[in-house]
Scaffold this motif. Structure first.
Motif, PDB file in Angstrom:
ATOM      1  N   VAL A 186    -151.231 -32.117  37.789  1.00  0.00           N
ATOM      2  CA  VAL A 186    -150.229 -33.215  38.510  1.00  0.00           C
ATOM      3  C   VAL A 186    -149.072 -33.121  37.961  1.00  0.00           C
ATOM      4  N   LYS A 187    -148.862 -32.975  36.559  1.00  0.00           N
ATOM      5  CA  LYS A 187    -147.761 -33.088  35.841  1.00  0.00           C
ATOM      6  C   LYS A 187    -146.607 -31.863  36.138  1.00  0.00           C
ATOM      7  N   LYS A 188    -147.226 -30.609  36.034  1.00  0.00           N
ATOM      8  CA  LYS A 188    -146.322 -29.451  36.514  1.00  0.00           C
ATOM      9  C   LYS A 188    -146.678 -28.978  37.886  1.00  0.00           C
ATOM     10  N   LYS A 189    -146.159 -29.874  38.921  1.00  0.00           N
ATOM     11  CA  LYS A 189    -146.333 -29.542  40.272  1.00  0.00           C
ATOM     12  C   LYS A 189    -145.699 -28.447  40.568  1.00  0.00           C
ATOM     13  N   THR A 190    -144.533 -28.003  39.921  1.00  0.00           N
ATOM     14  CA  THR A 190    -143.669 -26.810  40.289  1.00  0.00           C
ATOM     15  C   THR A 190    -144.080 -25.490  39.863  1.00  0.00           C
ATOM     16  N   ARG A 191    -145.164 -25.653  39.100  1.00  0.00           N
ATOM     17  CA  ARG A 191    -145.851 -24.391  38.624  1.00  0.00           C
ATOM     18  C   ARG A 191    -145.939 -23.181  39.640  1.00  0.00           C
ATOM     19  N   LEU A 192    -145.342 -22.010  39.383  1.00  0.00           N
ATOM     20  CA  LEU A 192    -145.376 -20.987  40.327  1.00  0.00           C
ATOM     21  C   LEU A 192    -146.565 -20.924  41.025  1.00  0.00           C
ATOM     22  N   ILE A 193    -147.693 -20.786  40.580  1.00  0.00           N
ATOM     23  CA  ILE A 193    -149.056 -20.573  41.047  1.00  0.00           C
ATOM     24  C   ILE A 193    -149.447 -21.673  41.789  1.00  0.00           C
ATOM     25  N   ASP A 194    -148.875 -22.753  41.739  1.00  0.00           N
ATOM     26  CA  ASP A 194    -149.385 -23.848  42.561  1.00  0.00           C
ATOM     27  C   ASP A 194    -148.384 -23.934  43.923  1.00  0.00           C
ATOM     28  N   GLN A 195    -147.349 -23.299  44.035  1.00  0.00           N
ATOM     29  CA  GLN A 195    -146.529 -23.225  45.344  1.00  0.00           C
ATOM     30  C   GLN A 195    -146.967 -22.294  46.220  1.00  0.00           C
ATOM     31  N   GLY A 196    -147.312 -22.839  47.486  1.00  0.00           N
ATOM     32  CA  GLY A 196    -147.939 -22.239  48.747  1.00  0.00           C
ATOM     33  C   GLY A 196    -147.029 -20.841  48.871  1.00  0.00           C
ATOM     34  N   GLY A 197    -145.848 -20.838  48.895  1.00  0.00           N
ATOM     35  CA  GLY A 197    -144.933 -19.659  48.962  1.00  0.00           C
ATOM     36  C   GLY A 197    -145.243 -18.577  47.907  1.00  0.00           C
ATOM     37  N   PHE A 198    -145.411 -19.017  47.036  1.00  0.00           N
ATOM     38  CA  PHE A 198    -145.615 -17.907  45.780  1.00  0.00           C
ATOM     39  C   PHE A 198    -147.095 -17.244  45.911  1.00  0.00           C
ATOM     40  N   ARG A 199    -147.986 -18.019  46.385  1.00  0.00           N
ATOM     41  CA  ARG A 199    -149.304 -17.556  46.722  1.00  0.00           C
ATOM     42  C   ARG A 199    -149.419 -16.618  47.813  1.00  0.00           C
ATOM     43  N   LEU A 200    -148.625 -16.972  48.847  1.00  0.00           N
ATOM     44  CA  LEU A 200    -148.457 -16.260  50.026  1.00  0.00           C
ATOM     45  C   LEU A 200    -147.753 -14.967  49.505  1.00  0.00           C
ATOM     46  N   TRP A 201    -146.785 -14.719  48.681  1.00  0.00           N
ATOM     47  CA  TRP A 201    -146.047 -13.398  48.067  1.00  0.00           C
ATOM     48  C   TRP A 201    -147.235 -12.701  47.449  1.00  0.00           C
ATOM     49  N   LEU A 202    -148.071 -13.540  46.712  1.00  0.00           N
ATOM     50  CA  LEU A 202    -149.157 -12.569  45.975  1.00  0.00           C
ATOM     51  C   LEU A 202    -150.144 -11.967  46.997  1.00  0.00           C
ATOM     52  N   LEU A 203    -150.393 -12.835  48.017  1.00  0.00           N
ATOM     53  CA  LEU A 203    -151.286 -12.258  49.074  1.00  0.00           C
ATOM     54  C   LEU A 203    -150.593 -11.141  49.460  1.00  0.00           C
ATOM     55  N   SER A 204    -149.476 -10.952  49.726  1.00  0.00           N
ATOM     56  CA  SER A 204    -148.735  -9.732  50.650  1.00  0.00           C
ATOM     57  C   SER A 204    -148.003  -8.792  49.697  1.00  0.00           C
ATOM     58  N   PHE A 205    -148.497  -9.014  48.343  1.00  0.00           N
ATOM     59  CA  PHE A 205    -147.784  -8.147  47.467  1.00  0.00           C
ATOM     60  C   PHE A 205    -148.299  -6.859  47.616  1.00  0.00           C
ATOM     61  N   PRO A 206    -149.617  -6.413  47.888  1.00  0.00           N
ATOM     62  CA  PRO A 206    -149.989  -5.146  48.012  1.00  0.00           C
ATOM     63  C   PRO A 206    -149.374  -4.282  49.168  1.00  0.00           C
ATOM     64  N   PHE A 207    -148.825  -4.910  50.054  1.00  0.00           N
ATOM     65  CA  PHE A 207    -148.189  -4.320  51.102  1.00  0.00           C
ATOM     66  C   PHE A 207    -146.754  -4.163  50.863  1.00  0.00           C
ATOM     67  N   LEU A 208    -146.085  -5.176  50.010  1.00  0.00           N
ATOM     68  CA  LEU A 208    -144.764  -4.595  49.312  1.00  0.00           C
ATOM     69  C   LEU A 208    -144.817  -3.529  48.667  1.00  0.00           C
ATOM     70  N   ILE A 209    -146.019  -3.418  47.742  1.00  0.00           N
ATOM     71  CA  ILE A 209    -145.916  -2.206  47.100  1.00  0.00           C
ATOM     72  C   ILE A 209    -145.991  -0.857  47.770  1.00  0.00           C
ATOM     73  N   LEU A 210    -146.788  -1.141  48.840  1.00  0.00           N
ATOM     74  CA  LEU A 210    -146.871   0.278  49.958  1.00  0.00           C
ATOM     75  C   LEU A 210    -145.187   0.546  50.129  1.00  0.00           C
ATOM     76  N   ILE A 211    -144.630  -0.386  50.632  1.00  0.00           N
ATOM     77  CA  ILE A 211    -143.415  -0.156  50.981  1.00  0.00           C
ATOM     78  C   ILE A 211    -142.481   0.567  49.842  1.00  0.00           C
ATOM     79  N   PHE A 212    -142.630  -0.026  48.705  1.00  0.00           N
ATOM     80  CA  PHE A 212    -141.850   0.698  47.563  1.00  0.00           C
ATOM     81  C   PHE A 212    -142.346   1.998  47.404  1.00  0.00           C
TER      82      PHE A 212
END
Lengths: 311, 302
Positions: free
Chosen positions: A5-31
């Motif tokens: 509750v305290k650290k609501k801005t923790r990276l892993i708790d942000q939806g956008g960051f989790r989305l980035w993690l989910l799509s990370f394998p595809f970003l690697i492929l582009i690289f």
């Protein structure tokens, strides 16, 4: 829980960051497939021999780049290849109005089934590979089995077949013809779509004023299609040096090689066939620079004249 | 007035005749080669090699199609071609749709940067040699996966997909999010069903691209079990001698002496061409509207 509750801005708790993690394998492929190969540009600075470590190869600096202009034979090659590249590209640009004309006059055909049939059947060649286009060329023009030779011989016009495909003459024109055969119907579709966007009232008003068919085409239809034409023209200018190699590769033979070798094919022939990895890489780097510059120039001129970018 | 009217109709008539004829001729030019190829593959092979088949098939038989299957490598090549078309298309659908969906979300971590990172790859490439060495380092030479893995993310289709998804009303997803559905659930249950038209268009373009692809085999494969039909066709077109050799071996081992159905180099070339083009010819009329959709959406900027 409390810390959550305290650290609501923790990276892993942000939806956008989790989305980035989910799509990370595809970003690697582009690289891996688009960015990592750029590392290979260092080969242009060495005299690289396949199978050796790069550190064991002679460092040439810009030697491979200067060779294109300093070495007499290399320069001759480059001049010839540039002639072919620009020659064939310019034929394409000079005739770039053809798909528009195809669409305009097709619209003048009043029978809908006929129009649809033309549209469907003429787009088919666009969806076959260049290898198959070559096979079609063989079926139509080869000496013994070609349709054209058989027809001319059956009609008694020829006694012996002509070897159209191995000819070193009119190579640019032939390549343009095959490109047109393959692509004309398809390229016209963009304009056929744009035609539906032209205000029908303009035609009615023109008819009231007594305008004939050609006048309507000239004063209403063509101006309505010009914006589309302009964008496509700019794109083809941006692609001036990017002819691709597939078409020219499948059609090349000993007789026509001198006139068919465009830049992309030259890079392939030098690198993959001639095993001049370093030199070929240097040529392709220069080509990339020219091509990106042209793209920016085309985009700038689009911004200046139309106030809109093309990409 | 009447005279002008008459002149116009006469002009119109001439115009129409010329117009219909020109389009008719061009259409014939587009279709005739396929017809000619086809009748030559089903006509008696001895008549074909004597040059007697022009517009009408004679001595119709379908042996060529059965015979080429016995040629070394052809069945395998067909398998590779079908395999890459199916798996490659599936890969493209998966990669472009999920990444496209993710990048359509405003909250995506540093969305602008990552979107540019994807799109910019359309405008440059390293060149054949660096690309080849890279593929080699990745262990993708002489590997079937070289046909599939690089195809997973296609920037162009991704832009189309992202644009499409952005136009889906966000309220649909929001209500699911209220119920506690995560991104993956929302993507699979809501977005995918709603984006079927664009997925169909993407699939059909990807499939045709995979089926027609030729240069990747040329660059990367030396192992003949990884050859595609397109590549084999190219080899047959260019290596008439080795083709004749392998045909000789076939006819020696066979016992049949019926000249009309013995494979010749020409009949092999033409039959393989038909095998390569038939799927396209069969699929195209039914999917034409998807192709046309594709170019329409493509003309709208991403």
């Amino acid at each position: 829980m409390k810390s959550n509750v305290k650290k609501k801005t923790r990276l892993i708790d942000q939806g956008g960051f989790r989305l980035w993690l989910l799509s990370f394998p595809f970003l690697i492929l582009i690289f891996l497939f688009s960015y990592l190969p750029l590392y290979g540009w260092v080969y242009a600075l060495f005299d690289y021999k396949p199978g050796r470590a790069l550190t064991d190869c002679k460092f040439l600096g810009l030697g491979n780049f200067t060779r294109m202009f300093a070495d007499k034979y290399a320069l001759e090659d480059i001049v010839r290849v540039m002639k072919n590249t620009l020659g064939m590209s310019l034929i394409g640009i000079a005739t770039s109005g053809l798909p528009m004309m195809f669409a305009v006059f097709l619209a003048e055909i009043k029978s809908k089934p006929y129009r649809k049939a033309v549209q469907t059947l003429t787009t088919i060649p666009n969806f076959i590979s260049w290898v198959l286009v070559y096979s079609v060329a063989y079926a139509m023009f080869s000496v013994n089995d070609g349709f054209v030779n058989r027809l001319l011989m059956n009609l008694g016009i020829l006694d012996e077949g002509i070897n159209f495909l191995a000819s070193g003459e009119h190579v640019w024109l032939n390549m343009w013809l095959w490109g047109t055969w393959k692509g004309l119907g398809w390229s016209a579709i963009m304009y056929i779509a744009a035609l539906t966007g032209i205000d029908q009232e303009q035609y009615e008003a023109a008819a009231v004023d007594g305008a004939g068919r050609m006048q309507k085409i000239w004063h209403i239809t063509i101006p309505g299609l010009l914006p589309t034409y302009f964008v496509l023209l700019l794109l083809s200018i941006a692609n001036l040096v990017n002819n691709g190699m597939e078409q020219y590769f499948v059609f090349q033979n000993a007789m026509n090689k001198e006139y068919i070798e465009v830049l992309d094919l030259y890079v392939y022939n030098q690198g993959m066939v001639g095993i001049n990895y370093s030199y070929s890489t240097a040529v392709s780097i220069l080509k990339s620079i020219v091509s990106v510059t042209l793209l920016f120039v085309a985009n700038m001129s689009s911004k200046l004249t139309r106030g809109e970018s093309i990409f | 007035m009447k005279a002008i009217g008459k002149k116009r109709t006469a002009q119109d008539l001439v115009f129409n005749i010329v117009n219909y004829t020109v389009y008719g001729l061009f259409t014939i030019v587009c279709v005739l080669p396929f017809y000619y190829l086809f009748i030559n593959t089903i006509s008696a092979n001895d008549l074909v090699s004597r040059g007697q088949i022009l517009l009408v098939p004679k001595g119709i038989h379908f042996n060529n199609y059965a015979e080429i299957l016995k040629m070394r490598g052809l069945g395998q090549a067909a398998l590779v071609s079908v395999g890459r078309t199916v798996l490659g298309t599936a890969g493209t659908l998966l990669g472009t749709s999920f990444l496209g969906y993710a990048l359509s979300k405003q909250e995506y971590w540093h969305r602008k940067i990552w979107y540019r990172y994807v799109v910019i790859t359309m405008y440059f490439n390293a060149g054949i040699i660096p690309w080849f060495i890279n593929m080699k380092n990745l262990g993708l030479t002489n590997s079937f996966w070289a046909y599939v893995i690089p195809a997973i993310v296609s920037p162009f289709s991704l832009i189309l997909y992202k644009t499409y998804v952005e136009n889906i009303p966000s309220s649909l997803e929001e209500s699911a999010a209220m119920d506690g559905a995560g991104y993956l659930i929302r993507f699979t249950r809501i977005i995918i069903p709603l984006s079927k038209p664009i997925l169909a268009t993407t699939a059909i373009f990807a499939a045709v691209g995979q089926w027609n692809s030729f240069t990747d085999t040329l660059f990367l494969m030396t192992d003949s079990t990884k050859f595609t039909l397109q590549y084999l066709l190219y080899e047959y077109m260019n290596e008439a001698n080795s083709l004749a050799d392998s045909l000789m071996k076939m006819s020696e081992s066979g016992v049949r002496v019926d000249m009309s159905s013995i494979l010749t180099a020409t009949s092999v070339k033409m039959t393989v061409s038909m095998v390569v083009v038939l799927p396209i010819l069969c699929v195209y009329p039914f999917f034409q509207r998807f192709f046309v959709n594709g170019i329409m959406i493509g003309s709208v900027k991403g």
